[in-house]
Design a protein around this motif. Structure first.
Motif, PDB file in Angstrom:
ATOM      1  N   LYS A 197      16.063  34.664 -39.177  1.00 28.88           N
ATOM      2  CA  LYS A 197      17.132  35.653 -39.027  1.00 28.88           C
ATOM      3  C   LYS A 197      16.620  37.080 -39.228  1.00 28.88           C
ATOM      4  CE  LYS A 197      21.785  36.786 -40.683  1.00 28.88           C
ATOM      5  NZ  LYS A 197      22.324  36.880 -39.301  1.00 28.88           N
ATOM      6  N   LYS A 198      15.608  37.242 -40.071  1.00 29.51           N
ATOM      7  CA  LYS A 198      15.071  38.577 -40.326  1.00 29.51           C
ATOM      8  C   LYS A 198      14.501  39.197 -39.049  1.00 29.51           C
ATOM      9  CE  LYS A 198      11.642  41.060 -43.158  1.00 29.51           C
ATOM     10  NZ  LYS A 198      12.578  42.079 -43.678  1.00 29.51           N
ATOM     11  N   GLY A 199      13.986  38.364 -38.179  1.00 30.05           N
ATOM     12  CA  GLY A 199      13.399  38.867 -36.939  1.00 30.05           C
ATOM     13  C   GLY A 199      14.245  38.590 -35.715  1.00 30.05           C
ATOM     14  N   GLU A 200      15.548  38.356 -35.908  1.00 30.20           N
ATOM     15  CA  GLU A 200      16.346  37.898 -34.770  1.00 30.20           C
ATOM     16  C   GLU A 200      16.492  38.945 -33.669  1.00 30.20           C
ATOM     17  OE1 GLU A 200      20.883  37.962 -35.028  1.00 30.20           O
ATOM     18  OE2 GLU A 200      20.308  37.237 -37.001  1.00 30.20           O
ATOM     19  N   LYS A 201      16.423  40.231 -33.995  1.00 29.92           N
ATOM     20  CA  LYS A 201      16.520  41.241 -32.957  1.00 29.92           C
ATOM     21  C   LYS A 201      15.341  41.135 -31.992  1.00 29.92           C
ATOM     22  CE  LYS A 201      16.914  46.219 -32.156  1.00 29.92           C
ATOM     23  NZ  LYS A 201      17.004  47.571 -32.796  1.00 29.92           N
ATOM     24  N   GLU A 202      14.132  41.038 -32.551  1.00 31.56           N
ATOM     25  CA  GLU A 202      12.939  40.943 -31.719  1.00 31.56           C
ATOM     26  C   GLU A 202      12.878  39.592 -31.012  1.00 31.56           C
ATOM     27  OE1 GLU A 202       9.391  41.716 -33.911  1.00 31.56           O
ATOM     28  OE2 GLU A 202       8.254  42.246 -32.117  1.00 31.56           O
ATOM     29  N   ILE A 203      13.182  38.533 -31.740  1.00 34.93           N
ATOM     30  CA  ILE A 203      13.145  37.201 -31.142  1.00 34.93           C
ATOM     31  C   ILE A 203      14.190  37.091 -30.039  1.00 34.93           C
ATOM     32  CG2 ILE A 203      13.543  34.741 -31.600  1.00 34.93           C
ATOM     33  CD1 ILE A 203      12.317  35.291 -34.411  1.00 34.93           C
ATOM     34  N   GLY A 204      15.348  37.742 -30.248  1.00 38.28           N
ATOM     35  CA  GLY A 204      16.366  37.763 -29.204  1.00 38.28           C
ATOM     36  C   GLY A 204      15.855  38.392 -27.920  1.00 38.28           C
ATOM     37  N   LEU A 205      15.045  39.457 -28.052  1.00 38.10           N
ATOM     38  CA  LEU A 205      14.447  40.089 -26.874  1.00 38.10           C
ATOM     39  C   LEU A 205      13.499  39.123 -26.164  1.00 38.10           C
ATOM     40  CD1 LEU A 205      13.590  43.665 -28.218  1.00 38.10           C
ATOM     41  CD2 LEU A 205      15.362  43.067 -26.559  1.00 38.10           C
ATOM     42  N   PHE A 206      12.710  38.394 -26.958  1.00 38.04           N
ATOM     43  CA  PHE A 206      11.790  37.414 -26.366  1.00 38.04           C
ATOM     44  C   PHE A 206      12.580  36.371 -25.563  1.00 38.04           C
ATOM     45  CE2 PHE A 206       9.029  37.992 -30.422  1.00 38.04           C
ATOM     46  CZ  PHE A 206       8.529  39.180 -29.935  1.00 38.04           C
ATOM     47  N   LEU A 207      13.627  35.861 -26.173  1.00 40.15           N
ATOM     48  CA  LEU A 207      14.389  34.791 -25.535  1.00 40.15           C
ATOM     49  C   LEU A 207      15.131  35.277 -24.293  1.00 40.15           C
ATOM     50  CD1 LEU A 207      15.798  32.910 -28.672  1.00 40.15           C
ATOM     51  CD2 LEU A 207      13.724  32.435 -27.348  1.00 40.15           C
ATOM     52  N   ARG A 208      15.613  36.508 -24.321  1.00 41.89           N
ATOM     53  CA  ARG A 208      16.276  37.046 -23.131  1.00 41.89           C
ATOM     54  C   ARG A 208      15.281  37.203 -21.979  1.00 41.89           C
ATOM     55  NH1 ARG A 208      19.132  39.927 -27.070  1.00 41.89           N
ATOM     56  NH2 ARG A 208      17.978  41.878 -26.818  1.00 41.89           N
ATOM     57  N   GLU A 209      14.055  37.587 -22.313  1.00 41.96           N
ATOM     58  CA  GLU A 209      13.034  37.696 -21.273  1.00 41.96           C
ATOM     59  C   GLU A 209      12.698  36.327 -20.694  1.00 41.96           C
ATOM     60  OE1 GLU A 209      10.383  39.316 -18.588  1.00 41.96           O
ATOM     61  OE2 GLU A 209      11.904  40.292 -19.816  1.00 41.96           O
ATOM     62  N   LEU A 210      12.601  35.328 -21.552  1.00 41.08           N
ATOM     63  CA  LEU A 210      12.338  33.976 -21.062  1.00 41.08           C
ATOM     64  C   LEU A 210      13.478  33.498 -20.168  1.00 41.08           C
ATOM     65  CD1 LEU A 210      10.854  32.325 -24.277  1.00 41.08           C
ATOM     66  CD2 LEU A 210       9.640  32.783 -22.149  1.00 41.08           C
ATOM     67  N   ARG A 211      14.709  33.757 -20.579  1.00 45.71           N
ATOM     68  CA  ARG A 211      15.867  33.399 -19.746  1.00 45.71           C
ATOM     69  C   ARG A 211      15.781  34.101 -18.394  1.00 45.71           C
ATOM     70  NH1 ARG A 211      19.425  29.122 -21.047  1.00 45.71           N
ATOM     71  NH2 ARG A 211      20.176  29.302 -23.192  1.00 45.71           N
ATOM     72  N   ALA A 212      15.455  35.389 -18.439  1.00 44.02           N
ATOM     73  CA  ALA A 212      15.406  36.184 -17.206  1.00 44.02           C
ATOM     74  C   ALA A 212      14.365  35.650 -16.234  1.00 44.02           C
ATOM     75  CB  ALA A 212      15.118  37.644 -17.541  1.00 44.02           C
ATOM     76  N   GLN A 213      13.295  35.078 -16.776  1.00 42.79           N
ATOM     77  CA  GLN A 213      12.228  34.558 -15.919  1.00 42.79           C
ATOM     78  C   GLN A 213      12.401  33.074 -15.596  1.00 42.79           C
ATOM     79  OE1 GLN A 213       8.229  35.788 -16.155  1.00 42.79           O
ATOM     80  NE2 GLN A 213       8.617  37.556 -17.465  1.00 42.79           N
ATOM     81  N   GLY A 214      13.550  32.505 -15.990  1.00 41.75           N
ATOM     82  CA  GLY A 214      13.829  31.114 -15.655  1.00 41.75           C
ATOM     83  C   GLY A 214      12.957  30.120 -16.390  1.00 41.75           C
ATOM     84  N   TYR A 215      12.620  30.428 -17.637  1.00 35.09           N
ATOM     85  CA  TYR A 215      11.728  29.579 -18.427  1.00 35.09           C
ATOM     86  C   TYR A 215      12.279  28.166 -18.562  1.00 35.09           C
ATOM     87  CZ  TYR A 215       8.904  28.067 -22.456  1.00 35.09           C
ATOM     88  OH  TYR A 215       8.072  27.390 -23.303  1.00 35.09           O
ATOM     89  N   GLN A 216      11.450  27.174 -18.297  1.00 38.54           N
ATOM     90  CA  GLN A 216      11.843  25.767 -18.378  1.00 38.54           C
ATOM     91  C   GLN A 216      11.062  24.991 -19.445  1.00 38.54           C
ATOM     92  OE1 GLN A 216      14.399  24.396 -16.435  1.00 38.54           O
ATOM     93  NE2 GLN A 216      14.721  26.556 -15.893  1.00 38.54           N
ATOM     94  N   GLY A 217      10.206  25.686 -20.186  1.00 41.61           N
ATOM     95  CA  GLY A 217       9.385  25.005 -21.190  1.00 41.61           C
ATOM     96  C   GLY A 217      10.100  24.810 -22.513  1.00 41.61           C
ATOM     97  N   ASP A 218       9.340  24.402 -23.517  1.00 36.43           N
ATOM     98  CA  ASP A 218       9.898  24.140 -24.844  1.00 36.43           C
ATOM     99  C   ASP A 218       9.872  25.385 -25.712  1.00 36.43           C
ATOM    100  OD1 ASP A 218      10.244  21.507 -24.139  1.00 36.43           O
ATOM    101  OD2 ASP A 218       8.424  20.796 -25.129  1.00 36.43           O
ATOM    102  N   LEU A 219      10.874  25.497 -26.584  1.00 41.43           N
ATOM    103  CA  LEU A 219      10.922  26.504 -27.641  1.00 41.43           C
ATOM    104  C   LEU A 219      10.784  25.754 -28.952  1.00 41.43           C
ATOM    105  CD1 LEU A 219      14.046  28.523 -26.419  1.00 41.43           C
ATOM    106  CD2 LEU A 219      11.648  29.182 -26.129  1.00 41.43           C
TER     107      LEU A 219
END
Length: 249
Positions: A197-219
C-alpha cells in the motif's frame, strides 16, 4: 493471473504455500527451484497439489545463469519445468551488470541464449530472464537489444521494479516482451521492505501501463514485509484492487 512466488515464504512447505494461496484466492504460484521444487518428484507433487486446489503454474523460477555453459543441467531444469506443468522457465542473464559486461562476454551470452532457447523449444517451453541488477538484463536498452540479437521467438523477459528512478520507462519499453511481472515495495537499496500500500501510487502506474499494453502475463507478489503471512494477505488484496482499478482508468 495474479499470484505469488514460492520464495516469498521459503520456510513454508509446498502444502502450506498452496493452502495459503487458496485461502487468499491467488490464481497461480511460481515455484522456485532453490527450496521447494528441486527435482521432478517435487515438481510432480507441487503440480498435483496445485491441481487439487484449482491453482495454476505457468512459470518455474530456476536459478540457471546464462553463460555458465551447463547445458545438461539446463535440460534437466526443462524436464522439471515440464513435470511441474509450467510453460516458462526463468533464468538469470549472466553474473554482471550490463555496464560491466564486455563485448566478448556478451557474445557468449547471446550464443548460449540461443542454444538454451533451442533446447527449451524441444520441450515446448519459453525461456525468460529475470529483470535484475547485477545481470545483463538490467536496463530496457540491454534487455531489448539482447532479445533482438538472439532472435529466438521463445526467448522473453521478466520485469520488476528496481526503485532506481527508471522503472516506469523500463516497463513501458519491455512490456511487450514480458511474460511475468514480480511486484513488491521496498527502498532503493533493497534493504527495507514496505507494505504494498505504501507504494500503491507508483505500482498503480505500472499496472495501468500493463493494462494499456494488453498484458496477458502473470502478476506475482514476490516479497512482503517481515515475511509475514498476515502482510501477504493484505498485500494480495491490495494488488488485486490496484489491478481492477487499472482497468477503470
Amino acid at each position: 493471473m495474479i499470484g505469488l512466488t514460492s520464495i516469498t515464504f521459503r520456510k513454508l512447505t509446498c502444502e502450506e504455500i498452496i493452502r495459503l494461496a487458496q485461502e487468499s484466492r491467488a490464481e497461480c504460484i511460481e515455484w522456485g527451484g532453490d527450496v521447494h521444487v528441486t527435482d521432478e518428484k517435487t515438481a510432480q507433487e507441487a503440480r498435483r497439489g496445485c491441481e487439487q486446489a484449482g491453482i495454476q503454474t505457468r512459470s518455474y523460477g530456476s536459478y540457471y545463469k546464462i553463460g555458465s555453459g551447463q547445458l545438461d543441467a539446463f535440460q534437466k531444469l526443462c524436464e522439471i519445468t515440464l513435470a511441474l506443468g509450467a510453460q516458462i522457465i526463468r533464468v538469470w542473464l549472466g553474473e554482471q551488470g550490463s555496464g560491466e559486461t564486455s563485448p566478448e562476454a556478451l557474445t557468449g551470452l547471446v550464443e548460449e541464449g540461443m542454444l538454451l532457447s533451442g533446447i527449451a523449444a524441444e520441450y515446448g517451453l519459453t525461456v525468460a530472464s529475470e529483470f535484475h541488477r547485477n545481470t545483463y538484463n538490467d536496463t530496457r536498452e540491454t534487455c531489448l537489444a539482447y532479445l533482438k540479437q538472439c532472435g529466438m521467438e521463445n526467448l522473453k523477459t521478466y520485469w520488476q521494479p528496481m526503485y532506481a528512478g527508471e522503472d516506469f520507462e523500463n516497463l513501458r519499453a519491455v512490456a511487450g516482451q514480458t511474460e511475468v511481472a514480480h511486484l513488491f515495495c521496498w527502498n532503493q537499496s533493497g534493504s527495507r521492505r514496505y507494505p504494498l500500500k505504501k507504494g500503491e501510487k507508483e505500482i498503480g502506474l505500472f499496472l495501468r501501463e500493463l493494462r494499456a499494453q494488453g498484458y496477458q502475463g502473470d502478476l506475482l507478489l514476490e516479497f512482503v514485509k517481515g515475511d509475514s503471512i498476515r502482510r501477504y494477505r493484505k498485500d494480495m488484496l491490495c494488488l488485486k484492487r490496484l489491478w481492477e482499478e487499472a482497468a477503470e482508468r
